[in-house]
Design a protein around this motif. Structure first.
Motif, mmCIF file in Angstrom:
data_model
loop_
_atom_site.group_PDB
_atom_site.id
_atom_site.type_symbol
_atom_site.label_atom_id
_atom_site.label_comp_id
_atom_site.label_asym_id
_atom_site.label_seq_id
_atom_site.Cartn_x
_atom_site.Cartn_y
_atom_site.Cartn_z
ATOM 1 N N TYR A 128 0.832 -1.200 0.000
ATOM 2 C CA TYR A 128 0.000 0.000 0.000
ATOM 3 C C TYR A 128 0.870 1.255 0.000
ATOM 4 N N PHE A 129 0.370 2.305 -0.640
ATOM 5 C CA PHE A 129 1.041 3.601 -0.602
ATOM 6 C C PHE A 129 0.639 4.305 0.685
ATOM 7 N N ASP A 130 1.637 4.799 1.425
ATOM 8 C CA ASP A 130 1.392 5.488 2.692
ATOM 9 C C ASP A 130 1.127 6.963 2.401
ATOM 10 N N VAL A 131 -0.141 7.336 2.367
ATOM 11 C CA VAL A 131 -0.530 8.695 1.997
ATOM 12 C C VAL A 131 0.023 9.729 2.978
ATOM 13 N N SER A 132 0.207 9.354 4.238
ATOM 14 C CA SER A 132 0.725 10.307 5.233
ATOM 15 C C SER A 132 2.146 10.753 4.907
ATOM 16 N N ARG A 133 2.852 9.981 4.064
ATOM 17 C CA ARG A 133 4.240 10.314 3.702
ATOM 18 C C ARG A 133 4.279 11.318 2.537
ATOM 19 N N PHE A 134 3.148 11.534 1.872
ATOM 20 C CA PHE A 134 3.114 12.447 0.721
ATOM 21 C C PHE A 134 2.231 13.637 1.091
ATOM 22 N N ALA A 135 2.877 14.731 1.492
ATOM 23 C CA ALA A 135 2.168 15.877 2.070
ATOM 24 C C ALA A 135 1.176 16.523 1.102
ATOM 25 N N GLU A 136 1.407 16.376 -0.201
ATOM 26 C CA GLU A 136 0.565 17.082 -1.179
ATOM 27 C C GLU A 136 -0.615 16.234 -1.683
ATOM 28 N N TYR A 137 -0.854 15.093 -1.051
ATOM 29 C CA TYR A 137 -1.977 14.264 -1.487
ATOM 30 C C TYR A 137 -3.280 15.044 -1.340
ATOM 31 N N ILE A 145 -6.781 15.445 3.745
ATOM 32 C CA ILE A 145 -6.575 14.054 4.202
ATOM 33 C C ILE A 145 -7.391 13.744 5.451
ATOM 34 N N ASP A 146 -7.432 14.684 6.398
ATOM 35 C CA ASP A 146 -8.190 14.435 7.635
ATOM 36 C C ASP A 146 -9.669 14.215 7.330
ATOM 37 N N GLU A 147 -10.206 15.027 6.409
ATOM 38 C CA GLU A 147 -11.610 14.869 6.025
ATOM 39 C C GLU A 147 -11.832 13.539 5.320
ATOM 40 N N MET A 148 -10.854 13.142 4.476
ATOM 41 C CA MET A 148 -10.971 11.863 3.766
ATOM 42 C C MET A 148 -10.981 10.700 4.750
ATOM 43 N N GLN A 149 -10.131 10.788 5.800
ATOM 44 C CA GLN A 149 -10.080 9.717 6.789
ATOM 45 C C GLN A 149 -11.374 9.653 7.590
ATOM 46 N N ALA A 150 -11.914 10.830 7.915
ATOM 47 C CA ALA A 150 -13.167 10.872 8.687
ATOM 48 C C ALA A 150 -14.324 10.300 7.882
ATOM 49 N N GLY A 151 -14.280 10.499 6.558
ATOM 50 C CA GLY A 151 -15.372 10.025 5.715
ATOM 51 C C GLY A 151 -15.169 8.646 5.146
ATOM 52 N N ALA A 152 -14.071 7.974 5.537
ATOM 53 C CA ALA A 152 -13.773 6.651 4.962
ATOM 54 C C ALA A 152 -14.795 5.617 5.434
ATOM 55 N N ARG A 153 -14.988 4.592 4.616
ATOM 56 C CA ARG A 153 -15.951 3.533 4.972
ATOM 57 C C ARG A 153 -15.423 2.702 6.151
ATOM 58 N N VAL A 154 -16.342 2.172 6.944
ATOM 59 C CA VAL A 154 -15.948 1.369 8.106
ATOM 60 C C VAL A 154 -15.303 0.047 7.704
ATOM 61 N N ASP A 155 -15.702 -0.486 6.528
ATOM 62 C CA ASP A 155 -15.216 -1.803 6.142
ATOM 63 C C ASP A 155 -13.899 -1.727 5.364
ATOM 64 N N ASP A 159 -5.559 -4.181 6.750
ATOM 65 C CA ASP A 159 -4.122 -4.173 6.456
ATOM 66 C C ASP A 159 -3.564 -2.759 6.311
ATOM 67 N N LYS A 160 -4.416 -1.801 6.051
ATOM 68 C CA LYS A 160 -3.943 -0.435 5.802
ATOM 69 C C LYS A 160 -3.619 0.295 7.103
ATOM 70 N N LYS A 161 -2.528 1.095 7.081
ATOM 71 C CA LYS A 161 -2.209 1.942 8.234
ATOM 72 C C LYS A 161 -3.247 3.051 8.381
ATOM 73 N N ASN A 162 -3.643 3.619 7.241
ATOM 74 C CA ASN A 162 -4.644 4.684 7.222
ATOM 75 C C ASN A 162 -5.731 4.313 6.213
ATOM 76 N N PRO A 163 -6.971 4.691 6.478
ATOM 77 C CA PRO A 163 -8.059 4.334 5.554
ATOM 78 C C PRO A 163 -7.844 4.841 4.133
ATOM 79 N N VAL A 164 -7.122 5.980 3.971
ATOM 80 C CA VAL A 164 -6.965 6.565 2.639
ATOM 81 C C VAL A 164 -5.763 5.999 1.874
ATOM 82 N N ASP A 165 -4.959 5.166 2.517
ATOM 83 C CA ASP A 165 -3.858 4.524 1.788
ATOM 84 C C ASP A 165 -4.438 3.684 0.647
ATOM 85 N N PHE A 166 -3.686 3.592 -0.455
ATOM 86 C CA PHE A 166 -4.233 2.859 -1.606
ATOM 87 C C PHE A 166 -3.288 1.750 -2.052
#
Length: 467
Positions: A128-137, A145-155, A159-166
């Protein structure tokens, strides 16, 4: 220029036409202006999952199960179908049409680079790509990013460190047909990876223009930027262009919503929303009537109006060519030369204004009116008529792609006979429809269409013309 191509698990529909005609216009206009354009448009034949992110089945594998065929056989069939439809829409072929499945090695190498640079991490055979490591995502779509994490699906995958990692690489289930060996697992690449890899391979680390549908801005293009710039340390794209969608009753047209009309159905008229078959260039003209960044709401009436407009342009071009063949030799009329220069200037101003094709198309209709007026003058010279034809070819043909180099014509000796024969068939079709024998009526229309004769139904009568 790189444009996100189709995921080949079904026939292309009108939504695809909106996208690929729009970018075809851009390529054509840049070349008209004298630019040397290398046009790359990929074919996605693996890795595009059903939820357009990191979960679900591969779209192609899922359809292959349904059709009881191998995924690559399915992809090959629909790739051929796609290019066949694009050819009929008069879209120029891309210079390079790379396939995701043909660039697995390069995709694995990019994942290795991102892991080595600590932009990516491996868990249970997936990477997975660690989105927290790329400040300009989020910089393309304007998302936080904070809004994306708050709105991420529960399921979301545990395996992902953050919900927005891809996902860059997905471990395949044992029975998954489309899988390749990698340092992490037998698996397949994430959907976003292919476009970064193929654009880098053929166009370099930084490309001038990247195009795609508005729905791809997030997450697809946002992920492309992150992985490409993290790997290369340079800007990925100078200019992003996104086309808007085709809607049906104000809802996006798409395969997942099952509200689509394939291009083959539009060309044949074989759909409940259509009253007739449509010349492919009339479909193209419908798309030109709207701006590429505006939605296009589909209706049979709008398509019929586009067909009528296309017929007026085609008739004017055929008439001017016919007259030029028997006109008196002579120079270009100075007043008409002045008007043609004005048309060219207005056309270029419209195209320079963010590809305003609807205004550019209106200039072509001004040229139609000038043509009809000029043809009433039996003294029009070859210089005048050829200049008009030349401008039709450059503006309507080279750039907009709705003027043909050649049109099917009947000889003047047989025109009257042809008219009588076609009208006999029109009457037979009318009787068949009156008797509710729609199969016979459709057969007459389709048989005529195959030999280049188009029937046009109006409330008053049915007329015919050559394609």
């Amino acid at each position: 220029m790189y444009v996100c191509g189709p995921t080949v698990y079904g026939h292309a529909h009108l939504g695809h036409a909106k996208s690929y005609v729009s970018f075809d216009i851009l390529v054509r206009y840049l070349r008209y202006l004298g630019y040397a354009v290398t046009y790359v448009q990929n074919i996605t034949d693996v890795g595009h999952l059903t939820d357009d992110a990191d979960e679900g089945e591969d779209k192609i594998a899922k359809e292959a199960k349904k059709e009881k065929t191998h995924p690559m056989a399915l992809a090959e069939m629909y790739t051929r179908s796609f290019f066949e439809d694009m050819d009929r829409l008069n879209c120029v072929r891309p210079d390079i049409s790379p396939r995701a499945s043909g660039h697995i090695i390069e995709q694995i190498e990019l994942v290795k680079t991102l892991v080595q640079k600590e932009y990516a991490y491996e868990v249970n055979g997936s990477v997975y790509f660690d989105v927290s490591r790329f400040a300009e995502y989020g910089k393309l779509s304007g998302r936080n990013i904070d809004e994306m994490q708050a709105g991420a699906r529960v399921d979301v995958s545990p395996d992902k460190k953050n919900p927005v990692d891809f996902a860059l690489w997905k471990k395949a289930e044992p029975n998954h047909i489309m899988q390749w060996p990698s340092p992490w697992s037998m698996g397949y690449p994430g959907w976003h990876l292919e476009c970064s890899v193929m654009s880098m391979k053929y166009l370099g680390a930084t490309i001038d223009i990247h195009g795609g549908g508005l729905e791809n801005q997030f997450p697809h293009h946002e992920c492309e930027i992150a992985q490409s710039e993290a790997a290369n340390g340079v800007p990925f794209v100078k200019y992003w262009l996104h086309n808007n969608m085709v809607t049906v009753d104000s809802q996006k047209m798409g395969k997942s919503l099952n509200n689509f009309i394939t291009l083959k159905q539009a060309f044949s008229g074989d759909h409940e929303r259509l009253t007739r078959s449509y010349e492919p260039l009339a479909v193209r003209q419908l798309i030109l009537n709207s701006h590429y960044r505006s939605p296009l709401d589909f209706s049979d009436a709008a398509l019929f109006a586009a067909l009528s407009g296309y017929g007026k342009i085609a008739d004017a071009v055929k008439a001017v060519r016919k007259q030029a063949a028997r006109a008196t030799e002579g120079d270009l009329d100075t007043e008409i030369a002045r008007q043609l220069d004005q048309f060219r200037s207005k056309f270029e101003d419209a195209m320079n204004d963010d590809l305003n094709t609807s205004v550019a198309l209106s200039v072509v209709f001004e040229l139609v009116r000038l043509t009809n007026t000029t043809l009433q003058n039996s003294n029009a010279t070859t210089g005048t008529l050829n200049a008009i034809d030349d401008l039709f070819g450059k503006l309507g043909g080279d750039v907009l792609g709705v003027v043909k180099d050649e049109y099917a014509e009947t000889s003047s000796v047989n025109e009257a006979l042809m008219d009588k024969l076609v009208n006999i068939l029109i009457e037979q079709r009318k009787d068949a429809r009156k008797n509710k024998d729609f199969a016979s009526a459709d057969a007459i229309r389709n048989n005529l269409d195959e030999i280049g004769i188009v029937l046009e139904d109006t409330p008053e009568k049915t007329t015919w013309r050559m394609k």
